[in-house]
Enzyme design. Structure first.
Site, PDB file in Angstrom:
ATOM      1  N   GLN A 125       0.855  -1.191   0.000  1.00 37.84           N
ATOM      2  CA  GLN A 125       0.000   0.000   0.000  1.00 37.84           C
ATOM      3  C   GLN A 125       0.885   1.233   0.000  1.00 37.84           C
ATOM      4  O   GLN A 125       1.948   1.246   0.598  1.00 37.84           O
ATOM      5  CB  GLN A 125      -0.978  -0.018   1.160  1.00 37.84           C
ATOM      6  CG  GLN A 125      -0.374  -0.015   2.562  1.00 37.84           C
ATOM      7  CD  GLN A 125       0.057   1.350   3.020  1.00 37.84           C
ATOM      8  OE1 GLN A 125      -0.340   2.361   2.453  1.00 37.84           O
ATOM      9  NE2 GLN A 125       0.888   1.385   4.053  1.00 37.84           N
ATOM     10  N   SER A 128       0.575   6.859   2.618  1.00 39.62           N
ATOM     11  CA  SER A 128       1.161   7.977   3.358  1.00 39.62           C
ATOM     12  C   SER A 128       2.240   8.698   2.565  1.00 39.62           C
ATOM     13  O   SER A 128       2.895   8.116   1.694  1.00 39.62           O
ATOM     14  CB  SER A 128       1.783   7.463   4.657  1.00 39.62           C
ATOM     15  OG  SER A 128       0.801   6.845   5.439  1.00 39.62           O
ATOM     16  N   SER A 160       3.910  -0.191   3.563  1.00 34.23           N
ATOM     17  CA  SER A 160       4.065  -1.545   4.122  1.00 34.23           C
ATOM     18  C   SER A 160       4.299  -2.556   3.016  1.00 34.23           C
ATOM     19  O   SER A 160       3.632  -2.520   1.983  1.00 34.23           O
ATOM     20  CB  SER A 160       2.813  -1.942   4.907  1.00 34.23           C
ATOM     21  OG  SER A 160       2.653  -1.077   5.993  1.00 34.23           O
ATOM     22  N   GLU A 244     -10.006  -1.619   5.840  1.00 37.85           N
ATOM     23  CA  GLU A 244      -8.763  -1.745   6.577  1.00 37.85           C
ATOM     24  C   GLU A 244      -9.033  -1.712   8.079  1.00 37.85           C
ATOM     25  O   GLU A 244      -8.457  -2.458   8.847  1.00 37.85           O
ATOM     26  CB  GLU A 244      -7.831  -0.605   6.172  1.00 37.85           C
ATOM     27  CG  GLU A 244      -6.448  -0.701   6.791  1.00 37.85           C
ATOM     28  CD  GLU A 244      -5.514   0.393   6.320  1.00 37.85           C
ATOM     29  OE1 GLU A 244      -6.007   1.459   5.906  1.00 37.85           O
ATOM     30  OE2 GLU A 244      -4.299   0.187   6.378  1.00 37.85           O
ATOM     31  N   ASN A 360      -5.424   6.102  15.997  1.00 35.59           N
ATOM     32  CA  ASN A 360      -6.562   5.903  16.902  1.00 35.59           C
ATOM     33  C   ASN A 360      -7.171   7.229  17.355  1.00 35.59           C
ATOM     34  O   ASN A 360      -8.343   7.273  17.721  1.00 35.59           O
ATOM     35  CB  ASN A 360      -6.129   5.040  18.081  1.00 35.59           C
ATOM     36  CG  ASN A 360      -6.054   3.576  17.682  1.00 35.59           C
ATOM     37  OD1 ASN A 360      -6.134   3.243  16.492  1.00 35.59           O
ATOM     38  ND2 ASN A 360      -5.917   2.699  18.655  1.00 35.59           N
ATOM     39  N   GLU A 361      -6.387   8.302  17.303  1.00 40.26           N
ATOM     40  CA  GLU A 361      -6.967   9.617  17.617  1.00 40.26           C
ATOM     41  C   GLU A 361      -8.017   9.990  16.564  1.00 40.26           C
ATOM     42  O   GLU A 361      -9.110  10.458  16.890  1.00 40.26           O
ATOM     43  CB  GLU A 361      -5.870  10.695  17.671  1.00 40.26           C
ATOM     44  CG  GLU A 361      -5.004  10.640  18.920  1.00 40.26           C
ATOM     45  CD  GLU A 361      -4.084   9.422  18.979  1.00 40.26           C
ATOM     46  OE1 GLU A 361      -3.751   8.867  17.911  1.00 40.26           O
ATOM     47  OE2 GLU A 361      -3.702   9.024  20.098  1.00 40.26           O
TER      48      GLU A 361
END
Lengths: 379, 315
Positions: A125, A128, A160, A244, A360-361
């Site tokens: 992928q 980013s 990744s 995802e 997670n934020e």
């Protein structure tokens, strides 16, 4: 409301169990974040695919078994209970494939999916960028119109599997003049060995090249590798992001098997009282995750979509995974932190969970704003 | 496999919700806490009429059950509305009175709501011993009908009124199904706690959406949002455990549901109190009714430690 499998589903479970018992490697494969391990995992994907076990929920014409979600969950339970290796094809299978099913053309599906199922083509992928992590709308890598396709330029990072993979997929800015940042993005697939691509592996905490930087210099991509409409990449990608975070990236079977191993480890170590609550919570957490997945699968079969509820899942599994591995390492002490320990490998892998796939934020913001209806505000 | 409530089960939850909303349960709880039981008894009759207690009673004894899934659905609603009284104890009593003799004698009245029951070990505290017609004592020689109760003792949750059961009384059965009854008690408590947690979350979300500080609703602050998101996540993962336990009634599942739902509800209570600030810390504000209940249910019918021990015992 029931948890009963049909006789046909039970038969499927028995068939999967028997096959896995006969085929799962008796010794763990080397880490898939090494060149040797990557090759070994690729060979394992081929072995799975030869008997149509690599993508059981896909249509048969692409290498699957038309098995559906419930059987996929059952298969994953059997797979990890049998000690099946981590899946090197996971990025493609759980992120790109669902996008192709939703937004790809029949030609794209026929061309891309079969070689993904066999592990012949392993996908990385490429979301980013140095200035854009969870805030994908600030992407700057460009896709410029060219004869018969597009030219990609810019830099991707934290990609990744890219150190050893064959191809990648990601979003590129195709129209820099749109008023809103998530417009004007296009979703493209490209070859990691194409002229103009430089892959620089990045070592994660333990030094293994689990991800890479990609430098793209006028890399040509034909039109046939655009997924969905040019400029609509954000919408196309969001369905992938939901996958995802949601069901498919972390199957409950994996955590059920891991919690079971932790329980055995605790008993083998003489049932220390200090770890009792943590081990019990790991067992209860795996069961909760399994039942949550069954409920989600039931809703999907009713025609509902998971939507922002996938953010509940993401926070839960990522934090659960770390807690489980922390407990194992505390039980094992130095032995667990040895470089060749499976628990150490799992721990390092788990540590990244709360960061990738949308931090997670970000997920908690989604839960608060979209599920609880709280007002938007400054971050 | 269809691990979702069906239309009928959802309709059952909705009708209970509507009935309890209309009943103004906060004022009923406050009266109950003062020992004024009239409206509480009237509400009990309507809950029974809706079939809630009959779900724990076999059809042979004028019940509808045993139907643990529907019971869990109902107890989530009872918890959401902070309904007072020996709700779990009445269900537990129904599970204990399995022998034909006592079953025939007591269960029809429990199913219909004509009588309430409480259960405890002989000499220990039992909930609402002063209003229950059926006081069951688990004695060394079996299940006894307690001859009476001691004085009422106040409690952190004022709606929980405790009395000691007096020793002696009629021996109903020498070998009551204690393990089975504990499953029903824990399942009902877990579902009730989940409902309590959901109510706390709902009320707190509403509060932070309208409470303004620094010129904006406090619910727009990320620190506030993230605490509420965590509460939501904990409750949403406890929910399938509760429903799954109701489907299997396996001791390990029921114990996992009890500890997870109670911990989620308790964590939500702490968040609710923090985000309400001082107003949440007052007895006169209704939030207190759920705050104290979340604390009490955490230890009722199995402490977190007891339940985790059961989880580790495995299937």
């Amino acid at each position: 409301m029931d948890l009963d499998l049909t006789p046909a589903e039970e038969a499927f479970r028995a068939e999967a169990r028997a096959w896995l018992r006969a085929h799962v490697p008796s010794a763990p494969l080397p880490s898939l974040e090494t060149e040797e391990g990557f090759a070994a995992h690729r060979a394992w994907e081929a072995e799975l695919a030869a008997d149509r076990w690599s993508v059981v929920n896909w249509p048969a014409r692409y290498g699957g078994r038309d098995a559906g979600l419930i059987r996929w969950l059952v298969f994953e339970e059997e797979y990890y209970a049998a000690g099946g290796p981590g899946r090197v094809g996971q990025n493609g299978i759980s992120l790109l494939a669902p996008t192709l099913f939703d937004h790809g053309t029949e030609e794209q599906r026929a061309r891309v999916l079969p070689s993904m199922a066999t592990g012949e083509v392993v996908w990385a992928q490429a979301w980013s960028e140095p200035e854009a992590g969870s805030d994908l709308a600030s992407l700057r890598s460009r896709a410029t119109r060219a004869d018969g396709g597009w030219r990609l330029s810019g830099q991707k990072t934290w990609s990744s599997r890219a150190a050893f993979a064959d191809r990648a997929f990601g979003l590129f800015r195709s129209d820099p003049d749109t008023p809103r940042p998530h417009q004007g993005l296009t979703y493209l697939m490209f070859d990691l060995r194409a002229p103009g691509v430089t892959v620089r592996p990045i070592g994660r905490l333990d030094g293994k090249p689990a991800f890479a930087e990609l430098f793209l210099d006028e890399v040509f991509v034909p039109d046939e590798d655009v997924i969905g409409e040019p400029g609509q990449g954000w919408r196309v990608a969001m369905s992938t992001a939901g996958n995802e975070r949601g069901l498919t990236l972390r199957s409950p079977g994996r955590f059920l098997a891991a919690a079971d191993r932790l329980h055995r480890l605790w008993r083998d170590r003489g049932r220390p009282a200090w770890a009792q609550d943590r081990v019990a919570d790991a067992l209860a957490g795996a069961r909760a995750y399994q039942l949550f997945a069954y409920a989600a699968a039931s809703r999907l079969l009713d025609g509902e979509s998971i939507g922002p509820k996938s953010s509940l899942n993401k926070v839960f599994w990522s934090e659960y995974d770390i807690a489980l591995h922390e407990t194992a390492l505390d039980l094992l002490s130095e032995e667990g932190e040895a470089a060749d320990s499976a628990w150490a490998e799992g721990y390092v892998f788990a540590l990244a969970g709360p960061v990738y796939a949308g931090t997670n934020e970000i997920q908690r913001d989604i839960v608060a704003e979209r599920l609880l209806g709280l007002p938007k505000g400054r971050r | 496999m269809r691990f979702l409530l069906d239309t009928e089960q959802r309709a059952f939850a909705n009708s209970l919700d509507a009935m309890l909303t209309a009943a103004d349960t906060p004022s009923v709880v406050r009266e109950w806490s003062r020992g004024e039981h009239t409206r509480g008894r009237a509400l009990w009759a309507r809950i029974a009429e809706a079939g809630v207690f009959a779900l724990a009673v076999p059809e042979a004894y004028e019940g509808l059950g045993p139907r643990p899934v529907e019971l869990a659905v109902a107890f989530m609603e009872l918890g959401r509305h902070a309904v007072p009284g020996p709700l779990v104890e009445t269900v537990t009593a129904a599970a204990l009175l399995g022998d034909p003799g006592p079953a025939k004698r007591f269960l029809p009245a429990l199913a219909s709501g004509e009588s309430m029951a409480t259960v405890a070990h002989e000499g220990a505290y039992a909930l609402d011993g002063d209003v229950t017609a059926v006081r069951l004592a688990l004695a060394v020689d079996g299940l006894r009908l307690a001859p009476g109760h001691g004085p009422v003792r106040g409690f952190l949750d004022p709606a929980r009124r405790l009395t000691r059961l007096l020793p002696g009384g009629e021996l109903l059965t020498p070998d009551p199904p204690v393990d089975r009854a504990l499953l029903w008690a824990r399942l009902a408590t877990a579902a009730q706690a989940l409902g309590v947690g959901l109510a706390l979350l709902e009320r707190t979300v509403a509060y932070v959406g309208q409470r303004v500080q620094f010129g904006v609703p406090i619910g727009s602050f990320q620190a506030v949002k993230h605490r509420l998101a965590d509460a939501k996540i904990a409750l949403e993962f406890a929910r399938p455990l509760v429903l799954g336990a109701a489907v299997t009634m396996a001791p390990v599942d029921v114990a996992a549901a009890k500890v997870s739902a109670c911990e989620a509800a308790y964590a939500t209570a702490r968040t609710a109190l923090q985000l309400h600030g001082a107003i949440g810390y007052t007895a006169e504000y209704d939030l207190s009714l759920w705050l104290t209940k979340a604390r009490a249910l955490r230890t009722a019918w199995g402490t977190p430690h007891d339940c985790r021990t059961e989880v580790l015992r495995g299937p």
